[in-house]
Design a protein around this motif. Structure first.
Motif, PDB file in Angstrom:
ATOM      1  N   GLN A 417      62.601 115.071 -64.005  1.00  0.00           N
ATOM      2  CA  GLN A 417      63.566 116.136 -64.245  1.00  0.00           C
ATOM      3  C   GLN A 417      63.474 116.724 -65.646  1.00  0.00           C
ATOM      4  O   GLN A 417      64.285 117.563 -66.014  1.00  0.00           O
ATOM      5  CB  GLN A 417      64.984 115.597 -63.995  1.00  0.00           C
ATOM      6  N   TYR A 448      68.606 119.417 -64.255  1.00  0.00           N
ATOM      7  CA  TYR A 448      69.629 118.440 -63.910  1.00  0.00           C
ATOM      8  C   TYR A 448      70.680 119.104 -63.023  1.00  0.00           C
ATOM      9  O   TYR A 448      70.691 120.325 -62.822  1.00  0.00           O
ATOM     10  CB  TYR A 448      70.285 117.889 -65.180  1.00  0.00           C
ATOM     11  N   ASP A 452      69.802 123.975 -65.268  1.00  0.00           N
ATOM     12  CA  ASP A 452      68.346 124.068 -65.243  1.00  0.00           C
ATOM     13  C   ASP A 452      67.973 125.000 -66.387  1.00  0.00           C
ATOM     14  O   ASP A 452      68.357 126.184 -66.375  1.00  0.00           O
ATOM     15  CB  ASP A 452      67.858 124.615 -63.899  1.00  0.00           C
TER      16      ASP A 452
END
Length: 713
Positions: A417, A448, A452
């Motif tokens: 991520q 996340y 983003d």
């Protein structure tokens, strides 16, 4: 006429006149004068070499033999050897001319005899061992740890080996008693067969300490010092103390340690003398000490393969020229150089100059011996957090790319991520010891639940830092940040997510007061940290605001193996509405460094439920609600860190939340609890925590897992 006293032979066997022996010739064979002349001259020196044989003597004919049968052989033996006339050598046995066979072809197994059976499984001799008389002195445990009998494990090849071990332990008992001042002690070792079991022996060492000798007088022979009696003051021995080896050696070591801290770097201790009196049980102790000159700091010198020149070396000392010499400051200089990581070896030692200062001390220069080490290094770390995914970080560092201590740092982040690249420049000890100036440029993508973001950052920082070798009570940092970021943000007008670009200018600052005993794994003390960052956000409009965060941690050792650790944190953002702040700069709760048990950044305000699209049954999954973040946060944590060897178990409980308001609230705290494991390494503990929320909201997960390096706080 016949000679008087003789008569002619008569009878049948008497010699006939014709066979009569000739009359003897008494004429000398060699006249005496000629014999003496033929003798070689004699030297009076008995060690003189022999004279050569005269040529006429070498050529003299050999004497003849009376036996005709031996004459030819003798004649042959007397003939001189003529080259080329030697008889041929006898023929050799062909077997003798062959090379020797290698040793590996021989059978080296010993012959089997009745006295030496082939089987190696001979029964061991078993024995039990015991020591008596050392318990009152508290020496039994130390004796057992060094005992040859104990190390044998109760087994030996034969009784002789048991006896030899017993004799070693006998001497060990004597040494131990003498180490406590029992110089008249005796020890006797006996080995006997245990009744009823002939194959088992009993080894007994019996010690009799006798009287303990004590100090009758303490005398130091040394030159005058300043202050007076300095050596005697730093020798912590007094009349009546037991003459224990550890006590005496420790006292002498204290002199060697303390005098160099008070101006005497060249102190040398002589051979101690202890005169024992058997009648009184006293010992007169005398220690000669050569203090050397009282000294003050001079200048730095250097030799070897230089990493730093003298100009940069002079950044490190914490003393001034002319200051009274203190070995602790010399050690501090050495440790500071080691902390740069640029040396394979570095030494700092005082050197006499013979120069006398105004105060009467002798100037002592410090010689820095440098050995260059590798400047380049690779480092990396891997971790996993629920909600944050897997994240791996790697760095390449050239610590001396721009001398002195100008580092080039290349970094990469690869995760499920988060991904990013960075390049940094850093100069340590920049004009002042432990001051660091750094410049960083980075490009990052973060995806996340909360946001983003594609972010570019240019930042600079000046800091006064702690190091693993020299931890400071007070440190600080200040700098600037220029941030450009494109992020997804919830638009309440559209009631949906939209992307927005922000420009942020920040001037972050930090102060830290630290009394803990370790940077990576503290066990006692506390820390107080304050962060303040005035910022300006530009997104259509210019919005100034300030971000603040205060944090305190404390560590209390209940025992050598148990430490109670606690943390409290509170943060606020003033002067701006939440929705005007870039989502990446808001406060969020939850995760491995926050409230464990809840997902990463999941604590705090969430999107409205109405923003979700219902399924076919008309229901919505609240787990799909994404965090909005807040302007304030509070967090609390408590851990019990129990360590055994290189491992540890850590039960913990966390609490906290994030709020839309600019000040945190005491209500609506979310609590998580769990247990963690620790594996302690030389670079810090490896942490694995498992937690669960105790008062979850709808949509919160049941279990969260966190794997990283270092304690949670």
């Amino acid at each position: 006429m016949q000679k008087p006293g003789t008569a002619p032979a008569q009878g049948p066997d008497s010699p006939k006149p014709a066979d009569a022996a000739p009359a003897p010739d008494n004429t000398p064979i060699v006249p005496e004068a000629e014999f003496d002349a033929a003798l070689p001259p004699l030297s009076g020196d008995l060690n003189a070499p022999l004279e050569p044989m005269p040529a006429d003597a070498a050529a003299a004919p050999a004497p003849t033999t009376a036996d005709p049968a031996q004459a030819p052989a003798q004649a042959a033996a007397q003939q001189p050897i003529t080259p080329g006339t030697l008889p041929p050598a006898p023929s050799q046995d062909p077997q003798l001319a062959q090379p020797l066979e290698p040793l590996s072809t021989f059978n080296t197994a010993p012959l089997q005899t009745v006295a030496d059976p082939a089987s190696g499984d001979q029964p061991d001799v078993r024995y039990a061992s015991e020591v008596q008389g050392l318990d009152p002195l508290g020496l039994t445990d130390e004796f057992d740890s060094l005992s040859a009998l104990k190390k044998g494990g109760g087994k030996a090849d034969n009784a002789t080996q048991v006896s030899a071990r017993a004799r070693e332990d006998e001497q060990l008992a004597l040494r131990l008693m003498k180490s406590l001042g029992y110089y008249d002690g005796t020890a006797v070792a006996t080995v006997e067969t245990v009744a009823g079991t002939p194959a088992k022996l009993r080894a007994l060492v019996t010690a009799s300490p006798g009287q303990q000798y004590k100090l009758g007088s303490v005398t130091v022979k040394a030159d005058a010092t300043q202050p007076p009696e300095l050596v005697r003051r730093e020798l912590p021995l007094k009349v009546g103390d037991p003459i224990e080896a550890a006590r005496i050696q420790g006292a002498e070591a204290n002199v060697s340690l303390r005098l160099p801290q008070q101006g005497y770097p060249f102190v040398k201790l002589g051979e101690r003398d202890v005169l024992l009196d058997e009648q009184t049980g006293k010992g007169d102790y005398t220690l000669p000490v050569d203090t050397g000159p009282r000294s003050s700091f001079g200048v730095l010198r250097t030799e070897g393969d230089p990493v730093f020149d003298l100009k940069h070396l002079n950044v490190f000392p914490r003393f001034d020229q002319g200051q009274l010499y203190d070995a602790r400051l010399t050690d501090d200089l050495r440790e500071a150089l080691v902390a740069t990581g640029l040396f394979n070896g570095v030494g700092v030692e005082p050197v006499r100059t013979g120069v006398t200062a105004v105060d009467g001390t002798e100037q002592v220069d410090l010689l820095v011996r440098q050995t260059r080490g590798p400047a380049k290094s690779l480092s990396g770390s891997v971790g996993f957090n629920t909600g944050e995914g897997i994240k791996a970080e790697g760095n390449f560092t050239n610590r001396n790319r721009f001398p002195p201590e100008g580092a080039l740092i290349l970094g990469v982040i690869a995760g499920t991520q988060q991904q990013g690249l960075s390049v940094g420049l850093r100069r340590q000890n920049a004009g002042k010891r432990d001051r660091t100036v750094s410049l960083l440029a980075s490009a990052n993508h973060s995806s996340y639940d909360a946001f983003d973001a594609f972010t570019g950052t240019l930042s600079g920082r000046v800091s006064y830092d702690s190091t693993p070798i020299w931890q400071k009570k007070f440190t600080y940092a200040y700098g600037f940040e220029l941030v450009g970021t494109n992020e997804s943000v919830f638009d309440f007008d559209k009631f949906d997510r939209d992307r927005r670009t922000y420009g942020v200018v920040a001037l972050p600052g930090q102060v830290l007061f630290d009394t803990s005993d370790d940077l990576l794994n503290p066990t006692r003390g506390y820390r107080l940290k304050l962060n303040v960052s005035p910022e300006v956000s530009v997104s259509g409009q210019t919005k100034p605001y300030a971000r603040t965060l205060i944090e305190g941690t404390a560590y209390y050792p209940v025992s050598d193996s148990l430490v109670i650790a606690g943390r409290a944190r509170a943060g606020s953002i003033f002067g701006i509405a939440r929705d005007d702040i870039a989502p990446s700069r808001r406060y969020y709760g939850g995760g491995g460094g926050s409230v464990r048990g809840y997902g990463f950044q999941r604590l705090g305000p969430l999107e409205p439920v109405a923003s979700l699209t219902p399924d076919s049954s008309g229901n919505v999954d609240r787990a799909d609600l994404r965090p909005l973040g807040g302007r304030s946060i509070n967090e609390f944590a408590l851990e019990a860190r129990y360590r055994f060897g290189n491992f540890g178990i850590v039960p913990f409980v966390d609490a906290g939340n994030a709020y839309e308001s600019s000040l945190p609230k005491g209500s609506d705290l979310r609590i998580g609890a769990g247990i963690g494991g620790r594996f302690y390494t030389n670079f810090g503990p490896l942490r694995v925590d498992v937690a669960t929320p105790l008062n979850p909201r709808e949509g919160d997960g049941k279990i969260a897992l966190y794997i990283s390096i270092g304690q949670a706080f």
